[in-house]
Design a protein around this motif. Structure first.
Motif, mmCIF file in Angstrom:
data_model
loop_
_atom_site.group_PDB
_atom_site.id
_atom_site.type_symbol
_atom_site.label_atom_id
_atom_site.label_comp_id
_atom_site.label_asym_id
_atom_site.label_seq_id
_atom_site.Cartn_x
_atom_site.Cartn_y
_atom_site.Cartn_z
ATOM 1 N N ASP A 561 6.625 -7.687 11.853
ATOM 2 C CA ASP A 561 7.971 -7.075 11.065
ATOM 3 C C ASP A 561 8.684 -7.837 10.194
ATOM 4 O O ASP A 561 8.753 -7.372 9.337
ATOM 5 N N PHE A 562 9.424 -8.382 11.099
ATOM 6 C CA PHE A 562 10.487 -8.677 10.147
ATOM 7 C C PHE A 562 9.930 -10.185 8.967
ATOM 8 O O PHE A 562 10.710 -9.904 7.912
ATOM 9 N N TYR A 563 9.199 -11.182 9.794
ATOM 10 C CA TYR A 563 9.130 -12.274 8.752
ATOM 11 C C TYR A 563 7.690 -11.549 7.771
ATOM 12 O O TYR A 563 7.181 -12.429 6.734
ATOM 13 N N LYS A 564 7.321 -10.755 8.430
ATOM 14 C CA LYS A 564 5.088 -10.577 7.362
ATOM 15 C C LYS A 564 4.509 -11.197 8.295
ATOM 16 O O LYS A 564 4.794 -12.391 8.313
ATOM 17 N N PHE A 565 3.259 -10.991 8.673
ATOM 18 C CA PHE A 565 2.429 -11.198 8.915
ATOM 19 C C PHE A 565 2.259 -13.375 8.744
ATOM 20 O O PHE A 565 2.105 -13.878 9.731
ATOM 21 N N ASN A 566 2.206 -13.506 7.277
ATOM 22 C CA ASN A 566 1.491 -14.188 7.119
ATOM 23 C C ASN A 566 2.869 -15.289 7.187
ATOM 24 O O ASN A 566 2.958 -17.219 7.712
#
Length: 597
Positions: A561-566
């Motif tokens: 959630d913090f860094y985004k999945f990619n």
């Protein structure tokens, strides 16, 4: 006799020189001849020595230029192979880029065939020439490293057999390259394992430039194979979400990426055993990855040893007795058993929750995994700190000998640990930024912090242990008096003893062979050995868990959630393979420190 030099004797005018005049003429001739010889000697020495010196200097300069040419060309070969491999691997892994897996496998087939041909040429022709292998590096290719290469090679061989059996079912609708690739890889693994077992210690002295280029080709091929396997295994573990509502779910446990494995959804297997072979070779991927890294490390040492004049007397033969250490192996085995039990429970529960979406079971499995890892890392940190303290108390000189194997060990150790460092620091930042809410986030934060401490202490302990002078075992001797010398026989002439008695030694020095296994360790050496044994087993369990599928980085949703999945998937998929290799390399390094203590 002519005493006055200005006076000219009458005998010279008459043409019949007297005896004094004849002696004077001879002395002049001798002096002139001696003087002319003295004047001619430096000229002659200059005319004979200068060409020899110039010729020898030209030979040395030519050899240096040839050596630099070999280093440069082999380096250019390595860079080009790796860059092209990186482009194909990254392009084939992304579904948005129109590069199929077939192109990468064709490139790998070409590399494998060329490398196999060179290794056969080296073993059959180059190594059998006169004066080709005059020196051997005793530090390169130790038995445990070659034994590990053989074990990983056998498992990689089996993995490729499973691949062939599975890919055959797709021949009716997919490319035949996917069947040819594992076939060629089986031949390559067989030849390379033989080559490394018998020639890893070679310091080749003939065909140096060809050998440098061939060894660098071997190194580059194994590195490209490693990149391919790591990328494919990472895609097997994680897949990019297609829907926003499933953005944080770990969907790679139950499915493979079609682009990285078999054709597409339209291509169906022609026999029913495909899924079984998929699951079988999926669990053998870590061993194939380690095989490529082991071969790359051994090829690098061979490349550094080309043309090297090694000191064959600098190697020490170490003996290991399992009876010397007790506490470290027992506690280490108990820790491995406990870690395996919790890992199996964690994997089973995560597979069940991936279908049922039971958050309670998911949290329970994650908590069990985090707690077990924290306990392992804390115990290893305390043990490593104890070992570092013993090193501080036990003052020993460092080894001053230049050794490419030792430099490679240290470089790989520090470089590979950076992968786990990166993941831990990314997790710490995400936990602190989000407030570390909930017990799972707090456990993840504690695990990341303790992981950094453990890695730092272990790197210091291993590097210090590898650079210290090894312990030398001194065999005791027994002094026995000669009884024949003490018993003096008085002869008939009254002389004491005999000439033979006087020449016989009064004492004999006898080595005690039975003492070989009875020597007692000092408490410092015993503690260091116990520490090495415990850390070795601890690194084994920390290698098993991520190598065989543990991915808490994706099971916990905070970092995603913090860094985004990619971004988070890129960090984990790049850093985790280095962390897995770090654990295996630490096992090998700790075993060597154990032997040297």
């Amino acid at each position: 006799m002519c005493l006055n030099a200005s006076y000219q004797c009458k005998c010279l005018l008459e043409g019949d020189p007297c005896e004094p005049c004849r002696m004077t003429e001879k002395q002049k001739e001798v002096e002139e001849t001696h003087l002319s010889n003295n004047l001619d000697v430096p000229e002659q020495s200059e005319s004979t020595c200068e060409p020899e010196y110039s010729e020898s200097s030209n030979v040395v300069a030519h050899k240096e230029r040839s050596q630099h040419w070999g280093w440069m060309v082999s380096g250019i070969i390595c860079v080009n192979i790796l860059l092209l491999g990186c482009a194909l691997v990254s392009g084939s892994a992304d579904e948005d880029i129109d590069i199929s897996m077939d192109y990468l496998q064709i490139y790998l087939i070409i590399l494998l065939i060329l490398t196999t041909a060179w290794m056969i040429y080296y073993a059959v022709y180059t190594a059998r020439q006169d004066h080709a292998i005059v020196f051997k590096d005793s530090h390169a290719g130790p038995i445990w490293l070659r034994g590990g290469l053989v074990c990983f090679g056998i498992l990689s061989f089996i993995m490729n057999i499973f691949k062939i059996a599975s890919y055959v079912g797709y021949l009716h609708c997919d490319s035949a390259v996917k069947v040819a690739f594992p076939v060629v890889q089986i031949v390559f693994i067989t030849v390379q394992t033989y080559f490394m077992w018998f020639h890893a210690k070679d310091c080749v002295q003939v065909q140096k430039n060809i050998s440098r280029c061939g060894i660098m080709l071997t190194l580059s091929t194994n590195l490209v194979m490693w990149m391919t396997l790591v990328t494919e295994e990472s895609l097997h573990q994680t897949s990019f979400p297609e829907h926003e509502f499933n953005e944080t779910k770990h969907s790679g446990r139950s499915a493979y990426i079609s682009k990285a494995s078999y054709g597409d959804d339209k291509c169906k297997c022609s026999h029913t055993s495909c899924s079984i072979f998929k699951e079988a070779y999926y669990y053998l991927y870590p061993f194939n990855i380690e095989y490529s890294l082991f071969a790359s490390a051994m090829a690098y040492v061979m490349w550094k040893n080309v043309g090297r004049v090694a000191d064959e007397h600098s190697h020490h033969h170490f003996k290991f007795h399992i009876k010397e250490i007790i506490v470290g192996p027992i506690t280490g085995v108990l820790m491995v058993i406990a870690g395996l039990a919790t890992f199996i429970v964690y994997e089973m529960e995560m597979k069940i929750t991936s279908y049922s979406d039971d958050d309670l079971k998911n949290d329970h499995a994650l908590m069990t995994h985090f707690v077990m890892n924290i306990v392992i890392v804390v115990l290893m940190s305390l043990t490593t700190g104890l070992g570092c303290g013993i090193f501080k108390l036990d003052h020993k000189n460092h080894v001053s000998e230049k050794n490419p194997t030792r430099n490679l060990d240290v470089g790989l150790l520090v470089g590979a640990s950076l992968g786990q460092f990166v993941i831990s620091y990314f997790s710490i930042i995400a936990m602190i930024a989000t407030g570390a809410k909930g017990h799972l986030n707090r456990l993840n934060l504690a695990w990341s912090i303790f992981m950094i401490i453990q890695l730092s202490l272990q790197n210091f302990f291993i590097i210090e242990g590898l650079h210290r002078e090894p312990h030398h075992e001194i065999d005791p001797v027994t002094v026995v008096a000669n009884p024949y010398v003490n018993e003096k026989d008085v002869g008939a002439n009254g002389s004491v003893g005999s000439e033979l008695d006087q020449k016989m030694p009064s004492e004999f020095v006898i080595e005690d062979p039975s003492h070989e296994h009875k020597h007692k360790l000092s408490w410092k050496r015993r503690v260091v050995k116990e520490v090495c044994a415990f850390l070795l087993l601890g690194n084994v369990i920390l290698w098993i868990m991520p190598a065989f599928g543990a991915r808490p980085q994706f099971d916990l949703e905070t970092e995603v959630d913090f860094y985004k999945f990619n971004l988070w998937a890129a960090v984990v998929n790049i850093g985790l393979p280095f962390g897995i290799f770090y654990r295996m390399h630490s096992v090998a390094s700790l075993f060597e420190v154990l032997l040297r203590s």
